[in-house]
Motif scaffolding. Structure first.
Motif, short mmCIF file in Angstrom:
data_model
loop_
_atom_site.label_atom_id
_atom_site.label_comp_id
_atom_site.label_asym_id
_atom_site.label_seq_id
_atom_site.Cartn_x
_atom_site.Cartn_y
_atom_site.Cartn_z
N LEU A 55 42.20 44.20 37.65
CA LEU A 55 42.01 42.79 37.97
C LEU A 55 41.12 42.56 39.19
O LEU A 55 40.24 41.70 39.15
N PRO A 56 41.31 43.29 40.30
CA PRO A 56 40.41 43.09 41.43
C PRO A 56 38.94 43.35 41.09
O PRO A 56 38.05 42.67 41.61
N GLY A 57 38.70 44.34 40.24
CA GLY A 57 37.32 44.62 39.84
C GLY A 57 36.72 43.48 39.05
O GLY A 57 35.54 43.13 39.22
N ILE A 58 37.52 42.87 38.17
CA ILE A 58 37.05 41.72 37.42
C ILE A 58 36.72 40.57 38.37
O ILE A 58 35.68 39.91 38.25
N ALA A 59 37.60 40.34 39.33
CA ALA A 59 37.38 39.25 40.28
C ALA A 59 36.09 39.45 41.06
O ALA A 59 35.31 38.50 41.25
N GLY A 75 33.25 45.24 35.95
CA GLY A 75 34.05 45.17 37.16
C GLY A 75 35.35 45.94 37.04
O GLY A 75 35.77 46.63 37.97
N ALA A 76 36.00 45.84 35.88
CA ALA A 76 37.24 46.58 35.66
C ALA A 76 36.98 48.08 35.70
O ALA A 76 37.77 48.84 36.29
N LEU A 77 35.89 48.52 35.10
CA LEU A 77 35.55 49.94 35.11
C LEU A 77 35.29 50.43 36.53
O LEU A 77 35.78 51.50 36.93
#
Length: 285
Positions: A55-59, A75-77
């Protein structure tokens, strides 16, 4: 079944339903297959940490390049690789163990992601990222899931013999010339990729259940380590498909139903397994 819903047969005639059912089978099998490594490695808590790190990567990706399917996946990756592989690197280059390193990276990333999310107006997509929406998967999601699933299953199948030696006897594996460090990075990388492929289907929160329950169920039924891979894959696919058919007439979320069904199968194995069940002689020892 709610009165305003079409019959299950009519729903299955729709392309969106066929795509969702195919996704259940494909993602369920891939996660179940990889879950054998998670169970044998005793790394379920690590996988849970990685799944929450998506989730932080998506954000961060939404903040930098805007909201799109590809930016969310990228971002998730990035976040999962940073936390997963970064923790391995930190543990090998410092006095810290991997769990401590992962705890620091995960909590820092999650806190930063939370601060970013409070500034973004993306609450409509937040539930999908957290809990998934397998019925809403697009063709691009399917191709991503198919590619990652194929790579994961084929790679783990090819590496199965040295992987099992590494999991049970790491010192002997190193003495036999097995590339232990490569296997460590490769298997965690595959785990991360499969988590990413499951993001749209079951979300960040529920993905850990899909990646642990199938092989854990088989683990209660057999001592054959190789059976955990294919058995886990079959249970993952069967449980996900069964949840799809169960959820529609009941009006339940497919994603949550998948985890409930897999949890139910695990509970049955825990109680009734002839060898390691609750009421078996060996299970009481």
């Amino acid at each position: 079944m709610p009165a305003d819903l079409p019959s299950l047969a009519d729903f299955l005639a729709e392309p969106i339903a066929k795509r969702a059912l195919l996704a259940c089978l494909m993602i369920g099998f891939a996660n179940g297959f990889v879950s054998a490594f998670v169970v044998l490695r005793k790394s379920a808590l690590k996988v849970g940490t990685l799944s929450h790190a998506l989730l932080p990567g998506i954000a961060l990706s939404v903040l930098m390049v805007g909201l799109s399917q590809w930016s969310a996946l990228a971002g998730a990756l990035f976040a999962a690789l940073l936390v997963g592989l970064g923790s391995i690197f930190l543990s090998r280059t410092s006095r810290l163990d991997q769990d401590t390193s992962m705890g620091i990276l995960y909590t820092t990333a999650f806190a930063g992601g939370y601060l970013i999310l409070t500034q973004l107006n993306v609450r409509q997509k937040l539930d999908e990222w957290l809990f998934g929406s397998i019925v809403g998967m697009a063709d691009s999601d399917m191709w991503i899931a198919f590619g990652i699933s194929a790579i994961a299953v084929l790679t783990l199948t090819a590496l199965q013999r040295p992987l099992l030696i590494y999991l049970f006897e790491p010192n002997i594996a190193a003495s036999l010339g097995v590339p232990v460090r490569f296997l460590n990075y490769a298997t965690f990388g595959i785990t991360i990729l499969v988590l990413i492929s499951s993001l749209q289907a079951v979300g960040c929160i529920l993905s850990v259940g899909l990646m642990v329950a199938p092989a854990a169920t088989v683990y209660l039924l057999t001592n054959n380590a190789r059976a955990l891979f294919w058995g886990g894959g079959l249970i993952g696919a069967f449980g996900s498909a069964a949840a799809f058919f169960l959820s529609y007439p009941l009006g339940w979320s497919v994603s949550a139903s998948i985890i409930v069904v897999l949890g139910g199968l695990f509970l049955l194995a825990y109680i009734f397994s002839p060898r390691y069940g609750l009421f078996s002689k060996r299970g009481r020892v």
